[in-house]
Design an enzyme around this catalytic site. Sequence first.
Site, short mmCIF file in Angstrom:
data_model
loop_
_atom_site.label_atom_id
_atom_site.label_comp_id
_atom_site.label_asym_id
_atom_site.label_seq_id
_atom_site.Cartn_x
_atom_site.Cartn_y
_atom_site.Cartn_z
N THR A 44 0.86 -1.18 0.00
CA THR A 44 0.00 0.00 0.00
C THR A 44 0.89 1.22 0.00
O THR A 44 2.01 1.17 0.52
CB THR A 44 -0.84 0.06 1.31
OG1 THR A 44 -1.69 -1.05 1.36
CG2 THR A 44 -1.67 1.30 1.38
N ASP A 60 -3.21 4.44 -3.04
CA ASP A 60 -3.22 3.70 -4.29
C ASP A 60 -4.40 2.73 -4.22
O ASP A 60 -5.16 2.77 -3.26
CB ASP A 60 -1.89 2.96 -4.48
CG ASP A 60 -1.76 1.77 -3.55
OD1 ASP A 60 -1.54 0.65 -4.04
OD2 ASP A 60 -1.91 1.96 -2.33
N ARG A 62 -4.22 -0.85 -5.11
CA ARG A 62 -3.88 -2.26 -5.35
C ARG A 62 -3.98 -3.06 -4.07
O ARG A 62 -3.44 -2.66 -3.04
CB ARG A 62 -2.45 -2.35 -5.90
CG ARG A 62 -1.94 -3.78 -6.04
CD ARG A 62 -0.55 -3.83 -6.65
NE ARG A 62 -0.60 -3.46 -8.06
CZ ARG A 62 0.48 -3.44 -8.85
NH1 ARG A 62 1.64 -3.78 -8.37
NH2 ARG A 62 0.38 -3.09 -10.11
N LYS A 76 -9.15 2.20 -0.38
CA LYS A 76 -8.43 2.20 0.89
C LYS A 76 -8.76 3.40 1.75
O LYS A 76 -8.28 3.50 2.87
CB LYS A 76 -6.92 2.18 0.61
CG LYS A 76 -6.52 0.95 -0.15
CD LYS A 76 -5.04 0.82 -0.33
CE LYS A 76 -4.77 -0.33 -1.28
NZ LYS A 76 -3.38 -0.56 -1.54
N GLY A 90 -2.03 -2.29 5.98
CA GLY A 90 -1.92 -3.45 6.86
C GLY A 90 -2.87 -4.52 6.39
O GLY A 90 -3.18 -4.63 5.22
N SER A 172 3.79 0.00 2.57
CA SER A 172 5.09 -0.45 2.09
C SER A 172 5.75 0.58 1.19
O SER A 172 6.96 0.59 1.03
CB SER A 172 4.95 -1.77 1.34
OG SER A 172 4.03 -1.60 0.29
N ASP A 209 7.45 0.84 -5.46
CA ASP A 209 7.09 -0.28 -4.58
C ASP A 209 6.23 -1.26 -5.35
O ASP A 209 5.26 -0.89 -5.99
CB ASP A 209 6.33 0.26 -3.36
CG ASP A 209 5.84 -0.85 -2.48
OD1 ASP A 209 4.68 -0.77 -2.03
OD2 ASP A 209 6.60 -1.79 -2.25
N SER A 212 2.42 -1.60 -4.34
CA SER A 212 1.45 -0.52 -4.60
C SER A 212 1.32 -0.37 -6.09
O SER A 212 2.28 -0.56 -6.84
CB SER A 212 1.95 0.80 -4.03
OG SER A 212 2.34 0.64 -2.71
#
Lengths: 277, 217
Positions: A44, A60, A62, A76, A90, A172, A209, A212
């Site tokens: 995330t 994001d 994903r 999210k 998380g 992340s 990342d 994400s």
Amino acid sequence: MALSNVVETPASGFNFENVSRNVALEGLLEGGHTKAPKPMKTGTTIAGVVCKDGVVLGADTRATSGEVVADKMCAKIHYISPNMYCCGAGTAADTEKTTDLLSSNLTIFSMNSGRNPRVVMAVNILQDMLFRYRGQIGASLILGGVDCTGNHLYTVGPYGSIDKVPYLAMGSGDLAALGILEDRFKPNMELEEAKELVRDAIHSGIMSDLGSGNNIDICVITKQGVDYIRPYQESEYKDKRQRRYKYRPGTTSILTEKIVPLELEVVQETVQRMDTA
Amino acid sequence: MLTLYNPICSLYNPIYYTTIMAVEYDGGVVIGADSRTTTGAYIANRVTDKLTPIHDRIFCCRSGSAADTQAIADVVTYQLGFHSIELDEAPLVQTAANLFKASCYRYREELMAGIIVAGWDKRRGGQVYTVPVGGMLVRQPVSVGGSGSTYIYGYMDSNYKPNMTKDQCLRLVSGALSLAMERDGSSGGVVRLAAISETGVDRQVILGNQLPKWSTA
């Protein structure tokens, strides 16, 4: 005495039986040839910025399950109250349920007291609950909102720690996003500038990342109201499907058709009047 | 559906490894802390405020797990506030310190919290009490805590003298904290100071470029 064929209603609240099961499985698998499946950190990038007129939150879209993208358009940024939204990183189930619980509690409070809830109240409720569960609820949340005392942005960690800061990134992809925020954040930014900054922060998280990706959602909270822009920006890496994967009716040819009528006999007929008054 | 939940994988758990310090002088106390919160090797918050008000003239300096110390401080703030209302007068610093000790000792297995309680009251003036990990309680004229404290025991022992003035204490604390921040990787950011006396609480922030400089380049 519970009989084995009677389903027991489960006790209310969280059930940690699977936690002990997982620990036992780990122990069994380590000894043998098979290894336990490696847990992946939920990917995330979420970010938040306090600006002059309000708070801007971004995320994001994903959701990953191992190395597969499970949901390309996951939401999210969760609704808490008309003046507060919460981004969650998380374990997805934990963030979803925690924010739902918080939202319900605040709605009840609003009805009871006739007031709009304050951001600090939401943060305290979250902190109490997450501390009580001692990190078993894997929810890292960014809570942003506007109330009568001003514009606020808080982060709540899974162990129940809170931090109040003017700008924030979690998940992340947080290091990548924070690089952008540290470089370009200024206090009392204009709304458009803040939206661009959050978009760029999430974009850098998506680029740097693996966990994400896909689209960017932005939520702008001001005294006048909330603007939930979903998606604020679509991914430029969307692929076109090479073929049509749906089959036309008639693709499979019918060779023979046999119809057998079922002979039914009415044994009993009862009419129950429904009270629709 | 969305990622396996595994109880063993590391969660975001911010810790104040920190440097905290408190000194008493005639008429009050001076407390100070750095501003770094770390999660592993990442600095989660570089402008943390570890000096938490418990009552009008009583503060605590927090080190250890962020979640644990925030929760304990909240509990003690409530207990002390209630006690003060019952008493109908300002609470004693010793009372606050004992409340911290009670929580820290009872739950010593589950908690990771090292706290310095400091403040002013009418009966004994400025006082500093330290409640380290494990739940001990002891009153000291000057106390340091946190991971960075090991680097400044020498500085503290040689530079602290009884009956210093408030300004001397402020210089002692800011000097000690900047030395600790220089050497300890887990301490850094800005120095937050507070001087508590009968007249009130005077808070200051010393930014990175304004810290006292020492000779090693």
